[in-house]
Write an enzyme that holds these catalytic residues in place. Structure first.
Site: not given
Length: 360
Positions: A209-210
């Site tokens: 994620h991210n």
């Protein structure tokens, strides 16, 4: 740092102090030590555990973001194929509500496109693919068995049990991206997971994620990129390389196969990491680093020449390297140089990199 008036944000590290002083959010979750790095008109919400508190507040705003919930809007593509006149569907394809698919796109057998996903023109989606919480631009190619947009592996250890971090971001695949079979790309938690134009990802890669990956990168099979890692343009990461969370890899870096990069490490522009290297320390721009525990062996002269840098500047950089790393006291050695190479942009880039983070 995208927070605006009437938003709530958080700061949990002094390394963000310069940006936090310009914070425009109405309120900020932080600890007592960091309040001085926030504007006076920002409401300070002081807590003991910033990340845990921010996650709990996020869950209040997005109560269903803790898990990937069943998409009950899915229907067979056969029932709505008239809506997608210029799209080819394989057998047993399920499409969710408000899905947009561009012309000349093909979706393979037994694939699932969940609600609100956007897919551009001239894309190809393989068989047994699942896509949710995502935007795919034109000419994106996804091979069989890929999973895109599921909740990431994000949690905060608490005394009684792990607290799941809500995930509300998306996955953005820019024009010309290619994703190999069996690869998984997680949605962002607060920000988005982004892959830049013409970046190619091989089979069996995990992207957390991210993560932000730039343009024209090549990520080879069985690489694992942990959350919030930022990778620049034209980067090559060879097979079986794990990158810990919050790693920064600048433009035109090459990381050899079976290497490992520790979390929060920075690798400077045009650095070369030899195969089977354990990267525990930052690597300067143009650095050549290898070894079981990475050791900076010199300047990546071959890489610089391939990029057509002036030979005189390369030789000056090599001489400056020897002076900067003549002892372990880097900052004292930098003082001795005293502007000797002030006309050399390569040397200045190395010096700025070193001075940016004095803890490594």
């Amino acid at each position: 740092f995208r927070a605006k008036k009437n938003d709530i944000t958080f700061i949990n590290s002094i390394k963000f102090k310069e940006k936090s002083l310009k914070c425009k959010a109405t309120a900020c979750i932080t600890n007592n030590k960091l309040t001085k790095y926030l504007p006076e008109n920002c409401i300070k919400i002081i807590v003991d555990n910033v990340l845990l508190s921010a996650a709990k507040v996020s869950k209040l705003f997005y109560p269903e973001s803790e898990f990937d919930h069943l998409d009950q809007t899915l229907i067979s593509s056969e029932q709505i194929k008239d809506k997608y006149i210029d799209v080819k569907f394989g057998k047993n394809v399920l499409i969710g509500e408000n899905v947009q698919i561009g012309k000349n796109t093909a979706i393979g057998n037994n694939s699932i496109i969940e609600h609100d996903v956007k897919i551009g023109e001239n894309c190809s989606i393989g068989s047994f693919v699942v896509i949710k919480n995502s935007v795919l631009e034109n000419e994106v190619h996804i091979k069989d068995g890929v999973k895109i947009g599921s909740k990431g592996f994000g949690f905060i250890p608490d005394k009684s049990k792990n607290f799941r971090i809500p995930h509300i971001g998306k996955v953005l695949l820019k024009k010309g991206v290619e994703i190999g079979s069996g690869t998984t790309i997680d949605r962002g938690s607060i920000s988005d997971t982004i892959l830049g134009e013409n970046t190619f990802v091989d089979n069996l890669v995990q992207i957390g994620h991210n993560v932000k990956i730039g343009k024209n990168c090549m990520i080879v099979s069985q690489v694992g990129i942990s959350g919030s890692t930022v990778i620049g343009n034209n980067v090559v990461i060879a097979n079986n390389v794990p990158l810990g969370g919050h790693v920064t890899v600048e433009d035109s870096v090459v990381i050899g196969g079976n290497s490992a990069v520790q979390q929060f490490t920075r690798i400077g522009r045009l650095a070369m990491i030899g195969g089977m290297t354990g990267v525990l320390k930052d690597v300067i721009p143009f650095g050549l680093s290898f070894g079981n525990r990475n050791y900076l062996r010199g300047i990546n002269i071959i890489g610089l020449k391939r990029k057509k840098y002036d030979n005189k500047k390369i030789m000056e950089l090599d001489a400056a390297f020897n002076k900067i790393f003549s002892s372990k006291n880097l900052h004292e050695n930098l003082g001795k140089i005293n502007g000797e190479y002030k006309e050399n942009d390569l040397v200045k880039e190395v010096i700025n990199f070193i001075e940016k983070d004095k803890k490594r």
